[in-house]
Design an enzyme around this catalytic site. Structure first.
Site, PDB file in Angstrom:
ATOM      1  N   SER A  38      75.932  72.932  65.077  1.00 52.44           N
ATOM      2  CA  SER A  38      76.754  74.000  64.512  1.00 52.44           C
ATOM      3  C   SER A  38      77.643  74.557  65.618  1.00 52.44           C
ATOM      4  O   SER A  38      78.447  73.811  66.176  1.00 52.44           O
ATOM      5  CB  SER A  38      75.835  75.063  63.895  1.00 52.44           C
ATOM      6  OG  SER A  38      76.572  76.057  63.275  1.00 52.44           O
ATOM      7  N   HIS A  86      78.505  72.210  61.048  1.00 56.56           N
ATOM      8  CA  HIS A  86      79.133  73.350  60.364  1.00 56.56           C
ATOM      9  C   HIS A  86      80.430  73.678  61.077  1.00 56.56           C
ATOM     10  O   HIS A  86      80.422  73.967  62.269  1.00 56.56           O
ATOM     11  CB  HIS A  86      78.233  74.588  60.426  1.00 56.56           C
ATOM     12  CG  HIS A  86      76.824  74.338  59.987  1.00 56.56           C
ATOM     13  ND1 HIS A  86      75.758  74.991  60.543  1.00 56.56           N
ATOM     14  CD2 HIS A  86      76.308  73.511  59.049  1.00 56.56           C
ATOM     15  CE1 HIS A  86      74.639  74.590  59.961  1.00 56.56           C
ATOM     16  NE2 HIS A  86      74.939  73.681  59.062  1.00 56.56           N
ATOM     17  N   ASP A 135      69.333  76.105  60.684  1.00 54.90           N
ATOM     18  CA  ASP A 135      69.472  74.940  59.811  1.00 54.90           C
ATOM     19  C   ASP A 135      69.091  73.686  60.603  1.00 54.90           C
ATOM     20  O   ASP A 135      69.388  73.579  61.787  1.00 54.90           O
ATOM     21  CB  ASP A 135      70.928  74.841  59.324  1.00 54.90           C
ATOM     22  CG  ASP A 135      71.106  73.736  58.284  1.00 54.90           C
ATOM     23  OD1 ASP A 135      70.105  73.349  57.641  1.00 54.90           O
ATOM     24  OD2 ASP A 135      72.252  73.274  58.114  1.00 54.90           O
TER      25      ASP A 135
END
Lengths: 275, 189
Positions: free
Chosen positions: B12, B39, B132
């Site tokens: 991310s 992300h 995540d």
């Protein structure tokens, strides 16, 4: 075979035999996640427990349908698509005395109101009839209410501007505390109805069909069948708008459509030869 | 016959630099498919793919719905969709709710790929500011997988690899500059 995969097969059979809902044509990867999510939401031990409820508890069906239906969208999701509808598709629709639009899989209705606003601004709303269908009655009821969380409205206002909206999105809703309510006049020409793409037939004769991010949950044969259903529902040269990452290259029925804007997944009925 | 069916990578915040670093040193003869979930917050991963392709010796593409997962190709999850793999080893997308506050979610990709390939995957969890991927990494490990976690001390954002270590543990916990070497050693025929 994995035990959980067997449980999912049994779930699909139970839904079919007990309730007449056919999920056998759904793509397995996301169906599995949704069924697992149902188990978690209802605090159950495993899918077998879910299956017991599916079989024995009549009132439970609606909650299963809720969990397996098209997820919530946003207003003017992918603004470029709505801009293209306004700039490219609407001028063609304007040539018809009566315009029929079908949104298949309308979920909570955000895209219906988006479309209605753009039709109003293009001066086409009065002669438009919009059919909003979904197989989830609870979603249809919410779509008819047109009430959404205020915190979403800011993003949607930006989307609306990017889509080429002529006014301010707030002109179309009243805000109260944490909620906004879309102007009920936006749905004066909207008909909400239950329709299941998997098992039901042609719904109406349409000049434009919107079905965005619904077919992504379907296996290839069911995707193809649904595209055939859209073909049979569209008038000659009618438009079809899918989600921007959908792929119809493997569907035999795709031959009946030609791309108007391939990156935005806007198609027109009429074989490639006709173009 | 190689023991590993695919390589999965999740990251991310700081992910672009980390991915560029790893892909630059990844051997182009790696036969496995490589699936990337990063992300980005932007509406499109076309730019991310382009920036990665400049450094990668393997081809980099946005993963396409219904298209086959191909060996020796870096497939990047599109923005705004969960990336899943069907048992037919073709890609599927979903717009279901966010998982771990993310869509695409690393957990979803790790779990779905594990199911489709019936385990034996190598999963890499790198820099990121949220958790995540940790559950997904545990899932990979439970299915005969191999977990590579970037040493949180070497990560631009340490929360993601730290959560990976806390929840899943790791088979290798290495600094960024050793990740590609680890993958080459594991995956080259």
């Amino acid at each position: 075979m994995d035990i959980e995969d067997i449980e999912i097969e049994l779930f699909v059979r139970a839904m079919q035999l007990r309730h007449g809902y056919d999920f056998s044509g759904y793509a397995p990867a996301s169906l599995k996640r949704r069924v697992q999510q149902l188990v978690r939401t209802h605090d159950m031990k495993d899918i077998s427990e879910l299956n017991r409820h599916v079989l024995h508890e009549d009132g439970f069906l609606a909650r299963v349908i809720e969990g397996l239906s098209v997820p919530v969208s946003e207003m003017f999701r992918d603004p470029k698509v709505f801009r293209a509808l306004r700039d490219t598709v609407f001028p063609v629709l304007a040539s018809y005395p009566q315009i029929n639009i079908w949104q298949a899989g309308c979920a909570h209705g955000q895209e219906i109101y988006s479309l209605a606003i753009l039709l109003e601004e293009a001066g086409l709303y009065e002669r438009s009839q919009i059919y909003a269908t979904d197989f989830n009655d609870a979603a249809l009821a919410l779509a008819q209410e047109g009430i959404y969380a205020t915190r979403d409205a800011r993003d949607w206002s930006r989307n609306y501007q990017e889509a080429g909206g002529a006014r301010s999105l707030s002109d179309y809703y009243s805000a109260r505390y944490d909620f906004i309510k879309l102007d009920h006049r936006l749905r004066r020409n909207v008909t909400f109805a239950n329709h299941n793409l998997v098992t039901d037939d042609v719904f109406c004769e349409a000049h434009l069909i919107l079905c965005r991010n619904v077919l992504i949950y379907f296996s290839n044969p069911l995707q193809d069948r649904t595209l055939g259903l859209f073909r049979d529902s569209l008038v000659r040269d009618g438009f079809l708008c899918l989600g921007t990452r959908e792929n119809i290259d493997f569907a035999p029925s795709a031959i009946d459509f030609s791309a108007v804007d391939s990156s935005l997944r806007i198609y027109r009925l009429g074989g490639r030869l006709a173009k | 016959m190689n023991a590993w069916n695919a390589i999965l990578m999740g990251c991310s915040a700081g992910g672009l630099t980390a991915l560029q670093h790893v892909l630059a040193e990844l051997d182009p003869d790696i036969p496995q498919p490589i699936l990337v979930c990063c992300h980005t917050g932007s509406a499109d991963v076309a730019l991310l793919c382009e920036l990665l392709a400049r450094h990668s010796r393997l081809p980099v593409e946005e993963a396409r719905e219904r298209a086959p997962v191909r060996g020796g190709v870096v497939h990047v999850a599109p923005s705004g969709y969960h990336l899943l793999v069907e048992p037919t080893l073709r890609f599927a997308l979903s717009v279901d709710d966010k998982v771990a506050y993310s869509r695409p979610s690393i957990d979803v990709m790790f779990e779905s790929a594990t199911d489709a390939f019936q385990g034996h995957l190598v999963a890499v969890l790198m820099t990121g500011a949220n958790a995540d991927g940790a559950e997904g990494l545990a899932y990979v490990r439970r299915h005969h997988g191999y977990a590579v976690v970037q040493d949180p001390a070497s990560a631009e954002a340490s929360a993601m690899p730290q959560a990976g270590l806390d929840i899943a543990g790791a088979d290798a916990c290495v600094p960024l500059n050793a990740i590609a070497g680890t993958l080459n050693r594991l995956c080259l025929p």
